[in-house]
Design an enzyme around this catalytic site. Sequence first.
Site, PDB file in Angstrom:
ATOM      1  N   ALA A 286       0.883  -1.079   0.112  1.00 47.08           N
ATOM      2  CA  ALA A 286       0.157  -0.054   0.077  1.00 47.08           C
ATOM      3  C   ALA A 286       0.665   1.306  -0.055  1.00 47.08           C
ATOM      4  O   ALA A 286       0.289   2.404   0.085  1.00 47.08           O
ATOM      5  CB  ALA A 286      -0.824  -0.016   1.003  1.00 47.08           C
TER       6      ALA A 286
ATOM      7  N   ASN B  34       1.890  -4.020   7.723  1.00 47.25           N
ATOM      8  CA  ASN B  34       2.596  -4.571   6.818  1.00 47.25           C
ATOM      9  C   ASN B  34       3.170  -3.544   6.074  1.00 47.25           C
ATOM     10  O   ASN B  34       4.316  -3.819   5.553  1.00 47.25           O
ATOM     11  CB  ASN B  34       1.860  -5.383   5.586  1.00 47.25           C
ATOM     12  CG  ASN B  34       1.526  -6.906   5.974  1.00 47.25           C
ATOM     13  OD1 ASN B  34       2.268  -7.514   6.695  1.00 47.25           O
ATOM     14  ND2 ASN B  34       0.285  -7.250   5.971  1.00 47.25           N
TER      15      ASN B  34
ATOM     16  N   HIS C  65      -0.601   6.720   4.645  1.00 45.82           N
ATOM     17  CA  HIS C  65       0.716   6.457   4.757  1.00 45.82           C
ATOM     18  C   HIS C  65       1.779   7.429   4.668  1.00 45.82           C
ATOM     19  O   HIS C  65       1.560   7.959   3.738  1.00 45.82           O
ATOM     20  CB  HIS C  65       1.059   4.907   4.231  1.00 45.82           C
ATOM     21  CG  HIS C  65      -0.114   3.976   4.197  1.00 45.82           C
ATOM     22  ND1 HIS C  65      -0.121   3.077   5.067  1.00 45.82           N
ATOM     23  CD2 HIS C  65      -0.952   3.490   3.129  1.00 45.82           C
ATOM     24  CE1 HIS C  65      -1.150   2.190   4.960  1.00 45.82           C
ATOM     25  NE2 HIS C  65      -1.636   2.666   3.902  1.00 45.82           N
TER      26      HIS C  65
END
Length: 264
Positions: free
Chosen positions: A121, A187, A217
């Site tokens: 991601a 992750n 993120h």
Amino acid sequence: MPKLGILGHGSMADYVVRALDRSDWQVSHCIARVGREEAARKCMPREICVASDVRDWSSMPDLVIDCAGHAGLVAHAPDVLRNGTPVITASIGALADDDVGTMLAQAARAGDSRLHLASGAIGALDALRAAAAGGLDAVRYIGRKPPAGWRGTDAEKMADLDRLEEPITHFEGTARQAALRYPKNANVAASVALAGLGFDATRVSLIADPGFQGNMHQITAEGAFGHFEFTITGHSLPDTPRTSALAAMSMLAAVTGYDTPVTF
């Protein structure tokens, strides 16, 4: 036509299977949990070999992708790798356990195969790897999701996620701690750690934000190269708030680019 095996049959696997339906890849094998084999068959566009253990496959595909999470990677990837078949995984946080990382590396060496880590991601990992080669001083990762994205995690011990009215930082620590405590959510923290300073030197903050939509993120890094900040806000897969759509897309890109003569 090259054959593809899939560990798992959830939302990420479904996305990849549907996207590959008209590609040069044939989805031929699948691993499902015991008792879920028939459900897995119903998810697939054609008849394939479905089992609960890769040792029960009658043959091996050319490539296997892991969409089953940490437990699925640990349970099945070593046998695949020892057989000589490469594996692409998005369950990068599993490598925060040194014993798991060692086991997978030994299996890959024994089979003369390779475990490939999907970018998942996040982006900018190429820049982070380059910066690490020249010397990094500090790397921080911040993950921000709406409360629903943290259900079923330790965040529920910090606050009532259904009644949260303002952002709360429910985790501060290292990437190793984050990956082990949040196996379905961190992750990306693990990917940032492996590309940069490692699990124990990478700082992580995880935030539940009721006023935020999507999954954000953020990476900040400083070193001999200078300073950079990278931020991405992405959507989740429609039926799975914890799974990033870009993570599924990164798995698809890894498969379609696997056997091309020119690739990133």
